[in-house]
Design an enzyme around this catalytic site. Structure first.
Site, PDB file in Angstrom:
ATOM      1  N   GLU A   1      34.247  31.474  28.406  1.00 29.29           N
ATOM      2  CA  GLU A   1      35.067  30.265  28.484  1.00 29.29           C
ATOM      3  C   GLU A   1      34.191  29.014  28.401  1.00 29.29           C
ATOM      4  O   GLU A   1      34.526  28.040  27.718  1.00 29.29           O
ATOM      5  CB  GLU A   1      35.868  30.255  29.802  1.00 29.29           C
ATOM      6  CG  GLU A   1      36.748  31.476  30.005  1.00 29.29           C
ATOM      7  CD  GLU A   1      36.068  32.548  30.834  1.00 29.29           C
ATOM      8  OE1 GLU A   1      36.754  33.180  31.648  1.00 29.29           O
ATOM      9  OE2 GLU A   1      34.835  32.750  30.664  1.00 29.29           O
TER      10      GLU A   1
ATOM     11  N   CYS B   1      34.039  28.289  35.537  1.00 29.24           N
ATOM     12  CA  CYS B   1      34.765  28.093  34.277  1.00 29.24           C
ATOM     13  C   CYS B   1      36.130  27.458  34.532  1.00 29.24           C
ATOM     14  O   CYS B   1      36.623  26.674  33.716  1.00 29.24           O
ATOM     15  CB  CYS B   1      34.925  29.419  33.550  1.00 29.24           C
ATOM     16  SG  CYS B   1      33.369  30.055  32.850  1.00 29.24           S
TER      17      CYS B   1
END
Length: 333
Positions: A263, A292
């Protein structure tokens, strides 16, 4: 499409197969496996020999053996016509594919016998009586591994009567193509994008876990990322990350990990190329960790779709909910 053909001797399966090949279908016959075995043994290929060896292979490898061998050769992006289904279990093997349709080609025995006589093959039955006797042996057999043509025909999705001209047969096949093509399954958008993320994960250089994310806006992929060491440094599998290379216990020594998450990389790659991810959807093969999650929120991503839950993400889910970011699971194998 995967169109299977079944039918008795002289019904015209070959004519149907030839027409489909002219339309770009790739051709296989379940008998190819038998022919390969007969050739390997250095024996003459005859109908009787093919039947004998085919029964032997089914006995040894199971009733669906021939089908398993051919199904394993098919690719998902091609149309196929598969000839010579002779046992119900062969049909069951191909039923595992949603693209499969079984066509039974049928014709009156007298019509089929005249076709056989016209082709003048040396080993074919010389009389109508002998033809019917030979046909009965193939139609049904008390031994489960042997040919079961009549039972196989009963499993057909559609039957084509072939007692007329080639143009008439071709028109019937064309109508079947129209019916089958309307029923073909396509993945929904969630499955499509999640599978793209799983493909992207194959590029990961992390030796502990392969994770990837893709960012989508207006049903268009605008960025991808997979986990691994930073740009310009040694790959994880080359010894670049000490934590991964020492196979640290899950959840431990996270401060020593040099790999960026999927991510994280997807968001950073978008920034690197000047692409806005505001109001986009992020598909990830694992639910995002806390780090993230904070990047996702601050980047303005409005929705997160994850495949597999991450074991340390309770705080992530709470924060995502508080920030008003949509988060849901869509699982694909």
């Amino acid at each position: 499409m995967i169109l299977g053909l079944t039918g008795k001797n002289g019904a015209g399966k070959g004519a149907v197969a030839d027409y489909l090949k002219s339309k770009g279908f790739y051709y296989y016959s379940l008998s190819d496996v038998i022919r390969e075995e007969v050739n390997r043994r250095g024996q003459e290929i005859t109908r009787e020999r093919l039947t004998e060896v085919g029964n032997e292979l089914r006995t040894r490898g199971g009733s669906g053996y021939l089908a398993h061998q051919i199904l394993g050769r098919l690719q998902f992006d091609k149309n196929y016509v598969i000839d010579s289904f002779r046992h119900p279990e062969e049909v069951n093997v191909f039923r595992t594919s949603s693209r499969f349709c079984l066509i039974a080609v049928v014709a009156d025995p007298s019509v089929r016998f005249m076709r056989i006589k016209a082709r003048r093959r040396e080993k074919d039955p010389a009389t109508y009586e002998n033809f019917l006797v030979a046909e009965q042996r193939e139609a049904a057999n008390p031994e489960s591994e042997r040919q079961q043509l009549e039972a196989t025909e009963c499993l057909a999705d559609v039957k084509v009567t072939n007692e007329g001209s080639f143009p008439e047969l071709h028109q019937k096949v064309q109508e079947i193509l129209a019916q089958v093509s309307c029923k073909l399954d396509r993945p929904c958008w969630d499955e499509y994008f999640m599978r793209l993320a799983k493909v992207a994960a194959l590029r990961s250089n992390c030796i502990k876990r392969k994770v990837a994310a893709i960012i989508v806006r207006d049903r268009r992929v605008i960025s991808t990322g997979y986990n691994g060491t930073p740009r310009g440094t040694r790959n994880c599998y080359e010894g670049g990350c000490p934590r991964c290379n020492e196979m640290a216990d899950s959840g431990t020594r996270l401060e020593d990990c040099l790999c960026s998450h999927g991510e994280e990389n997807a968001i950073v790659q978008a920034a690197y190329h000047g692409v806005s991810v505001k109001d986009a959807t992020l598909y990830t093969t694992f639910a995002p960790c806390l780090m993230c999650t904070k990047m996702i929120i601050n980047a303005g991503i409005r929705e997160v779709v994850y495949n597999v839950d991450y074991p340390l993400n309770e705080a992530s889910f709470r924060l995502i909910q508080e920030a008003g970011v949509i988060c849901r699971q869509f699982k694909v194998e």
